[in-house]
Design an enzyme around this catalytic site. Structure first.
Site, short mmCIF file in Angstrom:
data_model
loop_
_atom_site.label_atom_id
_atom_site.label_comp_id
_atom_site.label_asym_id
_atom_site.label_seq_id
_atom_site.Cartn_x
_atom_site.Cartn_y
_atom_site.Cartn_z
N LYS A 182 -1.61 -5.90 -13.71
CA LYS A 182 -0.39 -5.44 -14.40
C LYS A 182 0.27 -4.38 -13.54
CE LYS A 182 2.48 -5.30 -17.76
NZ LYS A 182 3.52 -5.55 -16.71
N GLN A 229 -1.91 2.15 -9.56
CA GLN A 229 -1.72 1.46 -10.83
C GLN A 229 -3.07 1.16 -11.51
OE1 GLN A 229 1.87 0.29 -11.22
NE2 GLN A 229 1.33 0.44 -13.37
N LYS A 284 0.73 -4.79 -8.09
CA LYS A 284 2.10 -4.36 -7.78
C LYS A 284 2.72 -5.38 -6.85
CE LYS A 284 4.71 -0.79 -8.75
NZ LYS A 284 4.62 0.20 -9.83
N GLY A 297 9.15 -4.34 -14.13
CA GLY A 297 10.11 -3.70 -13.24
C GLY A 297 9.55 -2.49 -12.52
N ASP A 298 10.30 -2.03 -11.56
CA ASP A 298 10.06 -0.76 -10.85
C ASP A 298 11.42 -0.44 -10.22
OD1 ASP A 298 7.47 0.97 -9.99
OD2 ASP A 298 8.83 0.92 -8.28
N ASN A 320 16.31 4.60 -14.30
CA ASN A 320 15.76 4.43 -15.64
C ASN A 320 14.83 5.57 -16.05
OD1 ASN A 320 13.01 3.16 -16.85
ND2 ASN A 320 14.81 2.48 -17.96
N1 GLU Z 1 6.52 0.08 -12.46
C1 GLU Z 1 6.00 0.83 -13.58
C2 GLU Z 1 4.87 1.72 -13.12
O1 GLU Z 1 4.94 2.26 -12.03
C3 GLU Z 1 5.72 -0.03 -14.79
C4 GLU Z 1 4.81 -1.18 -14.58
C5 GLU Z 1 4.69 -2.13 -15.78
O2 GLU Z 1 5.33 -1.92 -16.79
O3 GLU Z 1 3.91 -3.09 -15.64
O4 GLU Z 1 3.91 1.97 -13.80
#
Ligand code: GLU
Length: 445
Positions: free
Chosen positions: A90, A111, A126, A165-166, A241
């Protein structure tokens, strides 16, 4: 660095050459792990660290597409499926010209621990591309996303890997990616992507979650010193965001937010940020911060110097990695900053982090403070699995309890391992133990 970890780190440098952001993310975690290995010899015996460092799978692919002028463009796509001990991989997709494998690996590695801290069943991954969405038309973004998904679809799924997203990837891009996934697979599999619009099975609060969560974490942290956001002067970097919704929540808690930024400069608005205008400029018009200043008397755009020179009580770096260097930390400390919470991933350099900690400034690392985004993605997965939708209030209440629990876990773990008040150590150790124990339970896989 701990003597058990030094040779492992030397090997990281050797096997992942030139990936400086990845090296930095690993160093940060390793600097916390000495006392954990001393207390739990099974982690070294089972080579948990070496196994954690090696992604389970890395996918790199060509993304060809045709721009509006009819010219063929070629970008590079990535998905690093880092660790699935706790659940499906995820993590977000980042579309930005700076993207290369070292950025995706640093983000994927962080992550793993961030997702573990949420207490929800999600592994770490990622992805992204060096595609630059700036200045591209909707049609170009759509064609790019369709080409990207034409490779990615075979690697993802609600039980396998769930992108979101990121930077550079929001609701518009997720919509195009989902449409192409559905077309290629002939499956309406809502749980394969998160950050979807409500029409596609998205969750209320997902848009706000990362920024809101960062402020909720900082509020808890301030609470340990008998303070709150009420009446504090706040500087937020970025205007995307995360920043937008960090500003919204800080203002709701009574803070006076006076600055934000993008890559063209920073804006000082002593009267307090006009959030409706900022949303109009950035979310609706996809404009630049100069467009805000043009419509707001009293707001000033600075294209030289640093946003961290602005005196404030609370600083929220919400833009990108390594945006808060040593000089920025020195200026903030000189001006009496009380708390720093990272809304972005790894925005504070290691030297700057050390300065904050030595000065007694409350410091929240991104893998704890910005976990609200991915936590709400996991709540979106729950709603999709139930074919249900929760109200805004219900979802925000879950987010609040996740952020409180992350705060308390980090604080308690730091204390248990002899560094009270050190949220960096608390986050790294608590996240690591959760993943390491799950890995041990499954044997050598
Ligand atoms: N990109 C976001 C993070 O850095 C969210 C990742 C997600 O929702 O899977 O955690």
């Amino acid at each position: 660095m701990d003597p058990i970890l030094q040779p492992i780190f030397d090997e990281v440098l050797q096997r992942n050459r030139g990936e400086s952001e990845f090296h930095q993310a690993v160093t940060e975690v390793f600097d916390s792990l000495g006392p954990v290995l001393a207390k739990n010899p099974q982690y070294a015996d089972q080579a948990i660290i070496q196994r954690l460092l090696e992604p389970e799978r890395q996918i790199i692919f060509r993304v060809p597409w045709v721009d509006d002028a009819g010219v063929v463009q070629v970008n590079r796509g990535f998905r690093v499926e880092y660790n699935s001990a706790l659940g499906p991989y995820k993590g977000g997709l980042r579309f930005h010209p700076s993207v290369y494998i070292g950025i995706i690996k640093f983000l994927g590695f962080e992550q793993i621990f961030k997702n573990a801290l949420t207490g929800l069943p999600i592994g770490g991954g990622k992805g992204g591309s060096d595609f630059n969405p700036q200045g591209r038309s909707d049609a170009e973004v759509m064609r790019f996303c369709q080409s990207f998904m034409t490779e990615l679809w075979r690697h993802i799924g609600e039980y396998t890997d769930v992108p979101a997203g990121d930077i550079g990837v929001g609701g518009r891009e997720i919509g195009y990616l989902f449409g192409q996934f559905k077309r290629l697979t002939n499956r309406y599999e809502s749980g394969v992507l998160t950050g979807k619009s409500l029409a596609l099975g998205g969750s209320l609060v997902r848009t706000e979650a990362t920024g809101y969560g960062t402020v909720m974490f900082a509020e808890q942290m301030l609470g340990t010193r008998g303070e709150s956001f009420d009446g504090q002067r706040v500087v937020v970097s970025g205007a995307g965001n995360v920043s937008t919704y960090a500003i919204e929540k800080a203002q709701a808690l009574g803070a006076d937010v006076v600055a934000f930024s993008d890559s063209s400069g920073y804006v000082l608005d002593e009267a307090g940020v006009d959030l409706d205008l900022l949303k109009q400029v950035k979310e609706v018009e996809r404009g630049r911060v100069a467009d805000y200043v043009a419509r707001r008397s009293g707001a000033k755009l600075q294209t030289t110097g640093s946003i961290w020179d602005i005196p404030c009580d609370v600083a929220l770096p919400c833009a990108t990695q390594n945006e808060l260097p040593e000089d920025g930390a020195k200026a903030l400390i000189k001006n009496g900053v009380k708390a720093v919470a990272e809304g972005a991933n790894m925005p504070t350099t290691p030297e700057a982090t050390t300065l904050f900690q030595e000065a007694g400034v409350l410091f929240a690392p991104g893998k704890a403070a910005n976990a609200g985004g991915v936590a709400t993605s996991a709540l979106e997965m729950q709603q999709n699995a139930q074919r249900d939708t929760w109200t805004f209030e219900q979802t925000e209440a879950r987010l609040t309890s996740v952020m409180t629990s992350i705060h308390d876990t980090c604080a308690a773990t730091a204390e248990e391992y002899g560094s009270p008040g050190d949220y960096v150590k608390g986050a790294n150790i608590a996240g690591f133990i959760k993943v390491a124990d799950a890995m041990i339970t499954m044997g050598v896989v």
